[in-house]
Enzyme design. Structure first.
Site, short mmCIF file in Angstrom:
data_model
loop_
_atom_site.label_atom_id
_atom_site.label_comp_id
_atom_site.label_asym_id
_atom_site.label_seq_id
_atom_site.Cartn_x
_atom_site.Cartn_y
_atom_site.Cartn_z
N THR A 35 71.95 41.98 53.96
CA THR A 35 71.58 41.45 52.64
C THR A 35 71.17 42.57 51.69
O THR A 35 71.67 42.65 50.55
CB THR A 35 70.39 40.48 52.80
OG1 THR A 35 70.73 39.56 53.84
CG2 THR A 35 70.08 39.74 51.54
N LYS A 129 59.53 48.62 56.90
CA LYS A 129 58.05 48.64 56.96
C LYS A 129 57.54 48.83 58.38
O LYS A 129 56.52 49.48 58.62
CB LYS A 129 57.46 47.36 56.36
CG LYS A 129 57.99 46.09 56.95
CD LYS A 129 57.94 44.96 55.96
CE LYS A 129 59.16 44.08 56.11
NZ LYS A 129 60.21 44.33 55.17
N GLU A 153 59.69 52.61 48.83
CA GLU A 153 59.22 51.58 47.90
C GLU A 153 59.59 50.17 48.36
O GLU A 153 58.79 49.23 48.25
CB GLU A 153 59.83 51.84 46.51
CG GLU A 153 59.35 50.91 45.42
CD GLU A 153 57.87 51.13 45.10
OE1 GLU A 153 57.07 50.32 45.59
OE2 GLU A 153 57.53 52.09 44.39
N GLY A 158 58.83 44.30 48.58
CA GLY A 158 60.20 44.19 48.02
C GLY A 158 60.40 44.84 46.67
O GLY A 158 60.42 46.07 46.56
N GLY A 211 66.19 28.18 54.92
CA GLY A 211 66.47 29.60 55.12
C GLY A 211 65.40 30.52 54.55
O GLY A 211 65.56 31.73 54.52
N LYS A 229 52.75 46.09 55.86
CA LYS A 229 52.65 46.56 54.47
C LYS A 229 51.24 47.09 54.19
O LYS A 229 51.07 48.10 53.49
CB LYS A 229 53.03 45.41 53.52
CG LYS A 229 54.48 44.97 53.76
CD LYS A 229 54.81 43.61 53.17
CE LYS A 229 56.18 43.15 53.64
NZ LYS A 229 56.48 41.75 53.34
N GLY A 326 64.49 39.56 49.15
CA GLY A 326 65.73 39.19 48.47
C GLY A 326 66.57 40.41 48.20
O GLY A 326 66.05 41.52 48.01
#
Ligand code: HSE
Length: 455
Positions: A35, A129, A153, A158, A211, A229, A326
């Protein structure tokens, strides 16, 4: 110069290396075309001229490595890139300047390839991460020894540019606390529970069907993803070595709809927060469900959105909100890291040279001081509330507000929910008090507490 250039054009086919030398292009090798990898290709292609203008040089993908050569990649023709089956070989290839690691996982191929790239003097950009939380300090040292960048970053929240903000924009500040909503899945579930009055299990099931949540959601709802994180944010905020193993982690799986409603009645919302804060006992690193005042900015961050807030001595308070996952938001951060390298901006991974990162000094959770929400299922008979009040008083715990509800089950008067909020108190005192309430048989079920963050 003129004759050499003419010879170049007329006497030989133009190779990738020749184009690279002529145009000063920055060559990327991308490992992992899922993705996020596909999102990075989308972005680099859609904004190619703008990025070249902004960086003063073209950025091109020259080579890739992925699990399947035939998988669909959002319409991208990956045949144009040199294919590698082995990410380590890609990391060491002479065809690339930057190794973009989008494989994931704390060990295995991702770690081997990142180490290989750094050893080979290639810059690394990663969204991983887990890798940084477990090996961040060692990898930062390796990057510095080779004089290359280790940029991450996309690994923290994200699309939110928090690493850059902390590394650069807040470079003159002393950070007091950094905290945030660092997991979109948990925030989605808590938001839905509150908005639709539904139970945790029901909302989780729906999130999986849509999902939003993984088939095995433990990593997200158990707080571990957020803890990865936090590990990176702590090092950036306090200049300490990355220490994931010392983070206190509690997930949201025990939060009930009643907790959310009770907290609401008392002026709070429940969020899964990741917090790193310097205290007199050391640095607290913690991830847990947290009551935040309804009027605080972070209380308004709902759904899949993430937010990271920083308290700094000169800048004071700031908060960045955005999408924590995303394809495109994450690609935005990956490409920003690549652009820095293209512009020649190479900074220490955690803001100060890795050799100067201090050992992390852990603050004990028992020494944590804060307010608490306590939920008790007290036996509904005379003297129980008085007994509980006396236990709190013995532990020097001061009560801020109390709510006693009617019976849990209509018509059954055996037990009644008893909810209270404390003033700031020591966690050790709170644990002792709850243990006594349980041990002395005042409650029909195990007393529960949720920490309150003062904002
Ligand atoms: N699974 C994460 C989330 C995104 O739900 O926010 C990646 O860290």
């Amino acid at each position: 110069m003129k004759s050499r250039a003419r010879k170049f054009i007329t006497a030989r086919p133009i190779t990738n290396v020749a184009i690279h030398l002529m145009t000063n292009q920055l060559r990327l090798g991308i490992a992992g075309l899922g993705t996020v990898g596909t999102g990075v290709l989308d972005l680099l292609i859609r904004h190619e001229p703008t990025i070249a203008d902004r960086c003063g040089r073209p950025i091109v993908v020259t080579a890739v490595c992925a699990r399947s050569r035939s998988a669909k990649r959002g319409g991208h023709d990956i045949k144009a890139f040199t294919w590698f089956d082995d990410p380590v070989a890609l990391a060491e290839s002479d065809e690339i300047d930057v190794f973009v690691e989008l494989i994931g996982g704390e060990d295995g191929p991702a770690k081997a390839a990142v180490e290989a790239a750094l050893n080979a003097g290639k810059h690394v950009v990663t969204a991983n991460k887990a890798l940084l939380a477990h090996h961040g300090t060692a990898l930062a040292k390796l990057a510095e020894q080779s004089g290359v960048a280790l940029n991450f970053e996309a690994a923290v929240a994200g699309g939110i540019p928090i690493v850059k903000s902390m590394r650069e924009s807040l470079a003159g500040n002393q950070v007091i606390r950094v905290f945030g909503i660092l997991n979109g899945t948990c925030n989605y579930i808590l938001t839905k529970m509150e908005a639709e009055g539904r139970d945790f299990a029901e909302v989780l099931k729906e999130a999986q069907e849509l999902g939003y949540a993984e088939a095995d959601p433990e990593f997200d709802i158990g707080g571990f993803d957020a803890a990865h994180k936090v590990a990176c944010l702590t090092a950036l905020a306090f200049g300490t070595q990355v220490d994931y193993a010392s983070i206190y982690v509690e997930g949201i799986e025990h939060i009930t709809l009643a907790d959310i409603r009770n907290a609401g009645d008392l002026g709070y919302k429940i969020k899964l927060l990741g917090v790193a804060v310097e205290t007199s006992d050391g640095i607290e690193q913690r991830v847990h469900p947290t009551l935040v005042p309804k009027n605080s900015p972070i209380a308004d961050v709902d759904g899949v959105f993430n937010a990271v807030a920083v308290n700094a001595d000169f800048a004071d308070e700031l908060m960045l909100e955005g999408r924590g996952a995303g394809a495109h938001p994450t690609a935005s951060s990956v490409v920003a890291d690549i652009c820095d390298i293209a512009r020649g901006i190479i900074l220490p991974a955690f803001g100060i040279p890795a050799s100067r990162l201090k050992p992390y000094q852990r603050a004990r959770m028992r020494a944590h001081e804060g307010g608490y929400y306590v939920s008790l299922e007290l036996y509904d008979k005379p003297g129980e509330v008085a007994a509980v009040a006396s236990i709190f008083s013995d532990s020097d715990i001061s009560i801020e507000s109390i709510v006693q509800r009617g019976p849990t089950v209509a018509g059954v008067r055996d037990t009644a929910p008893f909810i209270l909020i404390t003033h700031d108190t020591l966690e050790s005192a709170m644990r002792t008090a709850l243990k006594r309430i349980e041990g002395e048989g005042h409650a029909a079920s195990r007393p529960r507490m949720i920490r309150i963050e003062r904002l």
